[in-house]
Design an enzyme around this catalytic site. Structure first.
Site, PDB file in Angstrom:
ATOM      1  N   LYS A  36      42.937  53.336  38.078  1.00  0.00           N
ATOM      2  CA  LYS A  36      43.195  52.034  37.442  1.00  0.00           C
ATOM      3  C   LYS A  36      42.126  51.666  36.397  1.00  0.00           C
ATOM      4  O   LYS A  36      42.438  51.038  35.394  1.00  0.00           O
ATOM      5  CB  LYS A  36      43.310  50.935  38.501  1.00  0.00           C
ATOM      6  CG  LYS A  36      44.532  51.115  39.398  1.00  0.00           C
ATOM      7  CD  LYS A  36      44.673  49.997  40.410  1.00  0.00           C
ATOM      8  CE  LYS A  36      45.813  50.271  41.368  1.00  0.00           C
ATOM      9  NZ  LYS A  36      46.035  49.188  42.323  1.00  0.00           N
ATOM     10  N   ASN A  40      47.446  48.778  36.327  1.00  0.00           N
ATOM     11  CA  ASN A  40      48.274  49.454  37.340  1.00  0.00           C
ATOM     12  C   ASN A  40      49.700  49.700  36.829  1.00  0.00           C
ATOM     13  O   ASN A  40      50.511  50.279  37.554  1.00  0.00           O
ATOM     14  CB  ASN A  40      48.293  48.656  38.659  1.00  0.00           C
ATOM     15  CG  ASN A  40      49.290  47.511  38.633  1.00  0.00           C
ATOM     16  OD1 ASN A  40      49.567  46.954  37.573  1.00  0.00           O
ATOM     17  ND2 ASN A  40      49.830  47.159  39.782  1.00  0.00           N
ATOM     18  N   GLY A  78      35.976  39.042  50.178  1.00  0.00           N
ATOM     19  CA  GLY A  78      36.043  40.294  49.429  1.00  0.00           C
ATOM     20  C   GLY A  78      35.791  40.061  47.955  1.00  0.00           C
ATOM     21  O   GLY A  78      36.047  38.949  47.436  1.00  0.00           O
ATOM     22  N   GLY A  99      38.323  45.458  43.984  1.00  0.00           N
ATOM     23  CA  GLY A  99      39.432  45.497  43.038  1.00  0.00           C
ATOM     24  C   GLY A  99      40.572  44.557  43.418  1.00  0.00           C
ATOM     25  O   GLY A  99      41.092  43.821  42.567  1.00  0.00           O
TER      26      GLY A  99
HETATM   27  P1  NAP Z   1      37.194  47.792  47.264  1.00  0.00           P
HETATM   28  O1  NAP Z   1      37.235  47.576  45.791  1.00  0.00           O
HETATM   29  O2  NAP Z   1      36.478  48.978  47.799  1.00  0.00           O
HETATM   30  O3  NAP Z   1      36.542  46.464  47.941  1.00  0.00           O
HETATM   31  C1  NAP Z   1      36.311  46.408  49.330  1.00  0.00           C
HETATM   32  C2  NAP Z   1      35.868  45.010  49.737  1.00  0.00           C
HETATM   33  O4  NAP Z   1      35.776  44.986  51.174  1.00  0.00           O
HETATM   34  C3  NAP Z   1      34.473  44.629  49.218  1.00  0.00           C
HETATM   35  O5  NAP Z   1      34.427  43.255  48.952  1.00  0.00           O
HETATM   36  C4  NAP Z   1      33.582  44.978  50.419  1.00  0.00           C
HETATM   37  O6  NAP Z   1      32.390  44.223  50.461  1.00  0.00           O
HETATM   38  C5  NAP Z   1      34.481  44.548  51.567  1.00  0.00           C
HETATM   39  N1  NAP Z   1      34.128  45.181  52.830  1.00  0.00           N
HETATM   40  C6  NAP Z   1      34.183  46.496  53.140  1.00  0.00           C
HETATM   41  N2  NAP Z   1      33.750  46.691  54.400  1.00  0.00           N
HETATM   42  C7  NAP Z   1      33.416  45.450  54.891  1.00  0.00           C
HETATM   43  C8  NAP Z   1      32.900  44.982  56.131  1.00  0.00           C
HETATM   44  N3  NAP Z   1      32.660  45.818  57.138  1.00  0.00           N
HETATM   45  N4  NAP Z   1      32.677  43.662  56.283  1.00  0.00           N
HETATM   46  C9  NAP Z   1      32.944  42.792  55.272  1.00  0.00           C
HETATM   47  N5  NAP Z   1      33.414  43.182  54.067  1.00  0.00           N
HETATM   48  C10 NAP Z   1      33.643  44.497  53.878  1.00  0.00           C
HETATM   49  O7  NAP Z   1      38.659  47.863  47.877  1.00  0.00           O
HETATM   50  P2  NAP Z   1      39.994  47.139  47.353  1.00  0.00           P
HETATM   51  O8  NAP Z   1      40.719  48.059  46.469  1.00  0.00           O
HETATM   52  O9  NAP Z   1      39.639  45.786  46.861  1.00  0.00           O
HETATM   53  O10 NAP Z   1      40.844  47.055  48.708  1.00  0.00           O
HETATM   54  C11 NAP Z   1      40.484  46.176  49.770  1.00  0.00           C
HETATM   55  C12 NAP Z   1      41.576  46.156  50.839  1.00  0.00           C
HETATM   56  O11 NAP Z   1      42.793  45.694  50.264  1.00  0.00           O
HETATM   57  C13 NAP Z   1      41.917  47.516  51.450  1.00  0.00           C
HETATM   58  O12 NAP Z   1      42.111  47.322  52.821  1.00  0.00           O
HETATM   59  C14 NAP Z   1      43.216  47.927  50.785  1.00  0.00           C
HETATM   60  O13 NAP Z   1      44.022  48.715  51.608  1.00  0.00           O
HETATM   61  C15 NAP Z   1      43.868  46.565  50.575  1.00  0.00           C
HETATM   62  N6  NAP Z   1      44.781  46.553  49.404  1.00  0.00           N
HETATM   63  C16 NAP Z   1      46.069  46.145  49.613  1.00  0.00           C
HETATM   64  C17 NAP Z   1      46.952  46.097  48.543  1.00  0.00           C
HETATM   65  C18 NAP Z   1      48.380  45.652  48.766  1.00  0.00           C
HETATM   66  O14 NAP Z   1      49.212  45.867  47.874  1.00  0.00           O
HETATM   67  N7  NAP Z   1      48.702  45.044  49.889  1.00  0.00           N
HETATM   68  C19 NAP Z   1      46.524  46.425  47.244  1.00  0.00           C
HETATM   69  C20 NAP Z   1      45.189  46.831  47.056  1.00  0.00           C
HETATM   70  C21 NAP Z   1      44.328  46.880  48.162  1.00  0.00           C
HETATM   71  P3  NAP Z   1      31.056  44.710  49.664  1.00  0.00           P
HETATM   72  O15 NAP Z   1      31.256  44.312  48.236  1.00  0.00           O
HETATM   73  O16 NAP Z   1      29.970  43.961  50.324  1.00  0.00           O
HETATM   74  O17 NAP Z   1      30.971  46.195  49.861  1.00  0.00           O
END
Ligand code: NAP
Length: 295
Positions: free
Chosen positions: A74, A95, A134, A137
């Protein structure tokens, strides 16, 4: 599925790696058939460092009309797009794309997927207060779209406070008239106060996702209240601990991430074809779920 492919047939594709598991070809090809579109949709395994070359090639191919970008591409797609929509520019990621007059136009429907699902659950963001956990992304896409749609107040909690503050600084620069504040997720008292005062709580972290299903961003269940909508964008499992606890505490509505995933695809179809997707039909046919499965 048998299809009459001719010299007029348009081509769409999803670019990601890995990509074999993607439901996009099934969803879009079924929609093309239903809507009588002379188009086909395929999946290409393309890695991040090849997005630029892939885009250059697609631009040479008349009939290549657009498609979707998934992990891990992305950001690269954002960099290699010739033009960007407002959503893609503010989010900083692409996306969805379409090709017009030999140019790649990058768009982002992730945030719209989330807000469209909220609307399907009768929640309008205009004038409301949300707490999001969070700053990655997904949180970026959701917060940009929610603010574009008139969210009045946003409290953003993140484990790494500096990352949350950085996102809040960027959002505040674009939305100066909306109240946007960063907090440290470790500050449980402030978290409780902000959620008790909010209309919507969103989990945009990995907390509670397979295989760590016993975890939740909420440990003090007294923060839930009867007017609160709780949205967890995780969809594996279908019901996270956060959603289970929220339902048991009697919140107004608890929503999982399937709807966001689904509606970002619906929005993409509408963006690159200009047509409506037969939403209820596709939900049942391709994703095998109905509203009761995700609320
Ligand atoms: P990302 O960019 O890697 O961001 C991850 C986020 O989670 C960061 O804010 C991180 O905090 C936080 N985090 C990770 N481990 C943690 C913990 N143990 N305690 C508290 N915070 C924690 O990932 P992303 O792409 O945003 O995706 C995040 C989630 O959304 C995933 O579960 C993914 O499957 C889901 N998602 C769903 C969709 C949908 O269409 N439903 C679309 C995209 C993503 P730090 O900044 O402190 O590391």
């Amino acid at each position: 599925m048998s299809k009459n492919i001719t010299g007029y047939t348009k081509l769409y594709a999803v670019l990601g790696s890995p990509i074999k598991h993607s439901k996009s070809p099934e969803m879009y090809n079924y929609t093309f058939e239903k809507n009588g579109d002379d188009s086909v949709y395929v999946a290409f395994d393309v890695k991040e460092d090849s997005i630029g070359k892939a885009f250059d090639t697609f631009k040479q191919l008349e009939g290549f009309t657009g498609g979707n970008i998934t992990m891990p591409n992305k950001t690269a797609a954002f960099e290699y797009s010739d033009e960007l929509t407002e959503e893609a520019r503010l989010i900083g990621a692409v996306n969805t794309f379409k090709i017009e007059k030999g140019k790649i136009i990058g768009h982002n429907t992730d945030g719209k997927g989330f807000t469209k699902d909220l609307k399907a659950h009768d929640f309008d963001l205009e004038g409301k207060k949300a707490v999001i956990v969070g700053a990655g992304g997904a949180a970026t896409s959701i917060t940009v779209q929610a603010l574009l749609e008139g969210l009045a107040e946003l409290s953003l909690f993140n484990k790494t406070f500096s990352k949350g503050q950085k996102l809040v600084d960027k959002l505040s620069a674009h939305f100066p008239n909306q109240i946007i504040t960063a907090y440290d997720l470790a500050n449980t008292e402030l978290f409780k106060k902000e959620v008790q005062d909010a209309d919507l709580l969103i989990n945009a972290t990995n907390v509670g996702m397979q295989p760590n299903i016993e975890h939740s961003i909420v440990t003090d269940l007294s923060i839930f209240h009867k007017n609160l909508y709780v949205a967890d964008i995780i969809y594996e499992p279908n019901e996270t601990k956060l959603l289970k606890d929220a339902k048991e505490a009697g919140v107004a509505c608890a929503i999982n991430g399937l709807g966001m995933l689904f509606y970002q695809g619906v929005e993409a179809y509408e963006y690159f074809t200009g047509k409506q997707m037969p939403v209820e039909d596709i939900k049942k046919k391709v994703y095998g779920y109905e509203k009761k499965d995700y609320s």
